[in-house]
Scaffold this motif. Structure first.
Motif, PDB file in Angstrom:
ATOM      1  N   VAL A   1       0.570  -5.617  -4.813  1.00  0.00           N
ATOM      2  CA  VAL A   1       0.938  -7.037  -4.747  1.00  0.00           C
ATOM      3  C   VAL A   1      -0.294  -7.860  -4.368  1.00  0.00           C
ATOM      4  CG1 VAL A   1       2.310  -8.768  -3.499  1.00  0.00           C
ATOM      5  CG2 VAL A   1       3.385  -6.638  -4.261  1.00  0.00           C
ATOM      6  N   GLY A   2      -1.100  -7.320  -3.448  1.00  0.00           N
ATOM      7  CA  GLY A   2      -2.335  -7.991  -3.038  1.00  0.00           C
ATOM      8  C   GLY A   2      -3.329  -8.114  -4.178  1.00  0.00           C
ATOM      9  N   ILE A   3      -3.522  -7.008  -4.935  1.00  0.00           N
ATOM     10  CA  ILE A   3      -4.440  -7.028  -6.084  1.00  0.00           C
ATOM     11  C   ILE A   3      -3.965  -8.050  -7.113  1.00  0.00           C
ATOM     12  CG2 ILE A   3      -5.279  -5.685  -8.078  1.00  0.00           C
ATOM     13  CD1 ILE A   3      -5.191  -3.195  -6.214  1.00  0.00           C
ATOM     14  N   TRP A   4      -2.655  -8.033  -7.393  1.00  0.00           N
ATOM     15  CA  TRP A   4      -2.092  -8.973  -8.368  1.00  0.00           C
ATOM     16  C   TRP A   4      -2.293 -10.423  -7.896  1.00  0.00           C
ATOM     17  CZ3 TRP A   4       1.705 -12.748  -8.275  1.00  0.00           C
ATOM     18  CH2 TRP A   4       2.112 -13.239  -9.519  1.00  0.00           C
ATOM     19  N   GLY A   5      -2.035 -10.659  -6.606  1.00  0.00           N
ATOM     20  CA  GLY A   5      -2.183 -12.006  -6.050  1.00  0.00           C
ATOM     21  C   GLY A   5      -3.619 -12.501  -6.114  1.00  0.00           C
ATOM     22  N   LEU A   6      -4.569 -11.631  -5.776  1.00  0.00           N
ATOM     23  CA  LEU A   6      -5.991 -12.002  -5.832  1.00  0.00           C
ATOM     24  C   LEU A   6      -6.438 -12.281  -7.270  1.00  0.00           C
ATOM     25  CD1 LEU A   6      -7.535  -9.484  -3.258  1.00  0.00           C
ATOM     26  CD2 LEU A   6      -7.446 -11.990  -3.029  1.00  0.00           C
ATOM     27  N   ALA A   7      -5.940 -11.450  -8.197  1.00  0.00           N
ATOM     28  CA  ALA A   7      -6.298 -11.648  -9.603  1.00  0.00           C
ATOM     29  C   ALA A   7      -5.745 -12.978 -10.123  1.00  0.00           C
ATOM     30  CB  ALA A   7      -5.759 -10.484 -10.449  1.00  0.00           C
ATOM     31  N   MET A   8      -4.501 -13.296  -9.744  1.00  0.00           N
ATOM     32  CA  MET A   8      -3.906 -14.571 -10.161  1.00  0.00           C
ATOM     33  C   MET A   8      -4.672 -15.744  -9.547  1.00  0.00           C
ATOM     34  SD  MET A   8      -1.485 -14.283 -12.380  1.00  0.00           S
ATOM     35  CE  MET A   8      -0.623 -15.859 -12.286  1.00  0.00           C
ATOM     36  N   LEU A   9      -5.131 -15.546  -8.305  1.00  0.00           N
ATOM     37  CA  LEU A   9      -5.924 -16.581  -7.626  1.00  0.00           C
ATOM     38  C   LEU A   9      -7.251 -16.792  -8.362  1.00  0.00           C
ATOM     39  CD1 LEU A   9      -5.135 -18.110  -5.011  1.00  0.00           C
ATOM     40  CD2 LEU A   9      -6.701 -16.604  -3.769  1.00  0.00           C
TER      41      LEU A   9
ATOM     42  N   PHE B   1      -5.733  -6.563 -18.331  1.00  0.00           N
ATOM     43  CA  PHE B   1      -5.603  -6.239 -16.903  1.00  0.00           C
ATOM     44  C   PHE B   1      -4.153  -6.385 -16.435  1.00  0.00           C
ATOM     45  CE2 PHE B   1      -5.382  -7.614 -12.469  1.00  0.00           C
ATOM     46  CZ  PHE B   1      -6.085  -6.603 -11.826  1.00  0.00           C
ATOM     47  N   PHE B   2      -3.549  -7.526 -16.738  1.00  0.00           N
ATOM     48  CA  PHE B   2      -2.193  -7.775 -16.234  1.00  0.00           C
ATOM     49  C   PHE B   2      -1.134  -6.949 -16.968  1.00  0.00           C
ATOM     50  CE2 PHE B   2      -4.327 -11.511 -14.473  1.00  0.00           C
ATOM     51  CZ  PHE B   2      -3.802 -11.511 -13.179  1.00  0.00           C
ATOM     52  N   THR B   3      -1.442  -6.507 -18.191  1.00  0.00           N
ATOM     53  CA  THR B   3      -0.505  -5.639 -18.910  1.00  0.00           C
ATOM     54  C   THR B   3      -0.468  -4.246 -18.296  1.00  0.00           C
ATOM     55  OG1 THR B   3      -0.776  -6.840 -20.990  1.00  0.00           O
ATOM     56  CG2 THR B   3       0.022  -4.584 -21.152  1.00  0.00           C
ATOM     57  N   PHE B   4      -1.647  -3.734 -17.892  1.00  0.00           N
ATOM     58  CA  PHE B   4      -1.718  -2.336 -17.443  1.00  0.00           C
ATOM     59  C   PHE B   4      -1.604  -2.149 -15.935  1.00  0.00           C
ATOM     60  CE2 PHE B   4      -3.559  -1.862 -21.715  1.00  0.00           C
ATOM     61  CZ  PHE B   4      -2.778  -0.808 -22.161  1.00  0.00           C
ATOM     62  N   LEU B   5      -1.834  -3.195 -15.149  1.00  0.00           N
ATOM     63  CA  LEU B   5      -1.732  -3.052 -13.688  1.00  0.00           C
ATOM     64  C   LEU B   5      -0.393  -2.444 -13.254  1.00  0.00           C
ATOM     65  CD1 LEU B   5      -3.120  -3.546 -10.925  1.00  0.00           C
ATOM     66  CD2 LEU B   5      -1.999  -5.801 -10.892  1.00  0.00           C
TER      67      LEU B   5
ATOM     68  N   TRP C   1       7.740   7.016   3.231  1.00  0.00           N
ATOM     69  CA  TRP C   1       8.091   5.586   3.149  1.00  0.00           C
ATOM     70  C   TRP C   1       6.885   4.705   3.474  1.00  0.00           C
ATOM     71  CZ3 TRP C   1      12.065   3.851   0.638  1.00  0.00           C
ATOM     72  CH2 TRP C   1      13.201   4.644   0.508  1.00  0.00           C
ATOM     73  N   VAL C   2       6.054   5.164   4.420  1.00  0.00           N
ATOM     74  CA  VAL C   2       4.874   4.388   4.796  1.00  0.00           C
ATOM     75  C   VAL C   2       3.918   4.270   3.607  1.00  0.00           C
ATOM     76  CG1 VAL C   2       2.824   4.347   6.280  1.00  0.00           C
ATOM     77  CG2 VAL C   2       5.050   5.018   7.232  1.00  0.00           C
ATOM     78  N   LYS C   3       3.682   5.429   2.955  1.00  0.00           N
ATOM     79  CA  LYS C   3       2.783   5.444   1.797  1.00  0.00           C
ATOM     80  C   LYS C   3       3.315   4.539   0.682  1.00  0.00           C
ATOM     81  CE  LYS C   3       1.245   9.542   0.574  1.00  0.00           C
ATOM     82  NZ  LYS C   3       1.280  10.859  -0.078  1.00  0.00           N
ATOM     83  N   LEU C   4       4.638   4.575   0.459  1.00  0.00           N
ATOM     84  CA  LEU C   4       5.250   3.731  -0.568  1.00  0.00           C
ATOM     85  C   LEU C   4       5.035   2.250  -0.251  1.00  0.00           C
ATOM     86  CD1 LEU C   4       7.060   3.308  -3.075  1.00  0.00           C
ATOM     87  CD2 LEU C   4       9.044   3.457  -1.552  1.00  0.00           C
ATOM     88  N   GLY C   5       5.292   1.897   1.021  1.00  0.00           N
ATOM     89  CA  GLY C   5       5.128   0.500   1.441  1.00  0.00           C
ATOM     90  C   GLY C   5       3.695   0.020   1.300  1.00  0.00           C
ATOM     91  N   VAL C   6       2.742   0.866   1.716  1.00  0.00           N
ATOM     92  CA  VAL C   6       1.316   0.516   1.634  1.00  0.00           C
ATOM     93  C   VAL C   6       0.890   0.360   0.173  1.00  0.00           C
ATOM     94  CG1 VAL C   6      -1.033   1.381   2.039  1.00  0.00           C
ATOM     95  CG2 VAL C   6       0.690   1.549   3.844  1.00  0.00           C
ATOM     96  N   THR C   7       1.334   1.299  -0.683  1.00  0.00           N
ATOM     97  CA  THR C   7       0.975   1.255  -2.114  1.00  0.00           C
ATOM     98  C   THR C   7       1.466  -0.039  -2.759  1.00  0.00           C
ATOM     99  OG1 THR C   7       1.101   3.665  -2.249  1.00  0.00           O
ATOM    100  CG2 THR C   7       1.164   2.464  -4.338  1.00  0.00           C
TER     101      THR C   7
END
Length: 448
Positions: free
Chosen positions: A233-241, A338-342, A222-228
């Motif tokens: 979400v962080g990568i997506w957020g930074l890319a959108m920024l 990028f956003f299609t394959f992420l 569960w920890v690994k799932l949460g971290v992944t």
């Protein structure tokens, strides 16, 4: 060779795997089924990196995910062998050659698309695309529409998008809900067709064999799932920024993220959604340009969903995201791709450990059966739209059947469909012949 088959081959190094996935990126023609068949021949039969059962188990999982199943299968197998590094490597190498090629072709198309030679070639290619999309609808429909209930869902989806212009996401949602309800009250009508069952074929002991323990990095926690999920979400957020300061690129980021979660049923299923957004909603390109992009997507390596690279490139230039058109095009193409394959990487790296821990054959669920039926109706609508723009090139909503009517294009489309359907001719050969016919016809007409 028999005695060798009893011994597993040596596990490939990361370098050996790199060159395999790079090669696959350059030669992966033939759509998802062709790409999956290629991987099966190479990885199961010849190299024996993975056993038949483990390969099909991974494929079952990828078939029920949104997104292009062939690239997700490549990500999954490489992740099993070499962890996160392997997953990223295989995924990027799978689409990178097609991304570069389609970006260059889009630039050439915008610069020289008005040249009579190029116009002649595309005149023949357009009706071929009509036939290809119609053939895709027939191929999926013949497997998916196994009873009158599923036929009715397909028909309702066609009417909804054709007559009432209902958005693709709403059609998917409605079909999924119908599947949930239908699965409870008439389960026999919604038992999953298709899918890929286990096989008893044996090619010898594999590096990852039927009974090879799950590697440490692929075990569920569960920890690994949460971290992944948090990392993605962080990568997506930074890319959108990063693209947030430019409205068109920001629109592309959010639009193609949504598209990635809607590609249940493969690239043909999401094309109507990409068309609705790219052509009608945002005006990144025109309908005929979308048809040309699809034709080039069919003839270049990589998954067909790479047409998003084309849409992004033309959108970047059309909306002038940068003063330099080449920079604008590449920016749009990069954002769309990028956003299609992420999400494909997210699906495998987060859910892969769950699949490995179960190792049961996954079946199509009732909601997916409903969605697949609806997708057939949506693809038929796409074929109708392409046919309309091809046979009546000057048509508009106000004057849908205005002259000229391109009778030669109709003949080419019928011939292309018969070649695909009856004679099983390769898609690339069909497009090549149609392009030559189109060029010959336009040159002949020009000489008159």
């Amino acid at each position: 060779m028999n005695h060798d088959a009893q011994t597993a081959p040596q596990a490939p190094t990361l370098g050996e795997a790199f060159f395999y996935w790079l090669k696959l990126g350059f030669i992966s023609f033939g759509g998802p089924m062709g790409q999956i068949a290629m991987m099966h021949t190479d990885l199961v039969e010849k190299k024996r990196w993975i056993s038949e059962h483990r390969f099909l188990h991974a494929l079952n999982f990828c078939m029920i995910l949104p997104g292009p199943e062939a690239i997700q299968l490549a990500i999954y197998i490489s992740w099993l062998m070499h962890g996160v590094t392997g997953a990223i490597m295989a995924g990027v190498l799978f689409f990178m050659p097609a991304f570069l090629l389609l970006s260059v072709l889009a630039g050439v198309y915008l610069a020289w698309g008005d040249v009579p030679l190029v116009q002649g070639l595309f005149y023949g290619i357009k009706p071929a695309v009509v036939a290809i999309v119609l053939f895709a609808a027939w191929r999926i429909g013949s497997k998916a529409l196994k009873n009158s209930v599923l036929w009715a869902i397909a028909a309702a989806a066609f009417v909804a998008i054709f007559a009432f212009d209902v958005g693709f996401p709403w059609i998917v949602l409605a079909a999924a809900l119908l599947g949930v309800v239908g699965g409870k009250i008439m389960p026999d009508k919604f038992t999953g067709g298709g899918g890929h069952g286990a096989s008893d074929k044996q090619y010898g002991t594999a590096v990852i064999d039927d009974h090879t323990p799950t590697p440490a990095h692929a075990r569920f926690s569960w920890v690994k799932l949460g971290v992944t999920v948090a990392i993605f979400v962080g990568i997506w957020g930074l890319a959108m920024l990063a693209v947030g300061g430019q409205q068109t690129l920001n629109d592309m980021g959010s639009f193609f993220t949504k598209a990635a979660f809607l590609t249940i049923g493969g690239a043909y299923a999401v094309l109507p959604y990409v068309y609705q957004g790219g052509v009608e909603q945002y005006g990144w390109l025109t309908g005929p340009q979308m048809i040309d992009g699809l034709a080039l997507g069919e003839t270049t390596p990589g998954p067909l969903i790479m047409v998003v690279t084309w849409v992004g490139y033309l959108g970047g230039v059309t909306k002038e995201v940068f003063a330099n058109p080449i920079a604008a095009g590449f920016a749009g193409a990069a954002v769309a791709t990028f956003f299609t394959f992420l999400p494909s990487f997210l699906f495998i790296l987060s859910a892969g450990p769950v699949v490995e821990s179960s190792r049961n054959d996954l079946k199509f669920t009732a909601p997916l059966t409903g969605v697949t039926a609806a997708v057939v109706g949506v693809i038929i609508n796409l074929a109708v739209f392409f046919a309309w723009h091809t046979f009546w090139p000057k048509a508009t909503d106000a004057t849908p059947f205005v002259a000229p009517f391109e009778w030669f294009a109709v003949v080419v489309a019928i011939g292309a469909f018969v070649a695909l359907w009856k004679y099983k001719v390769d898609v690339m050969k069909v497009i090549g012949v149609c392009a030559v016919l189109g060029l010959a016809y336009t040159l002949a007409m020009g000489a008159m």
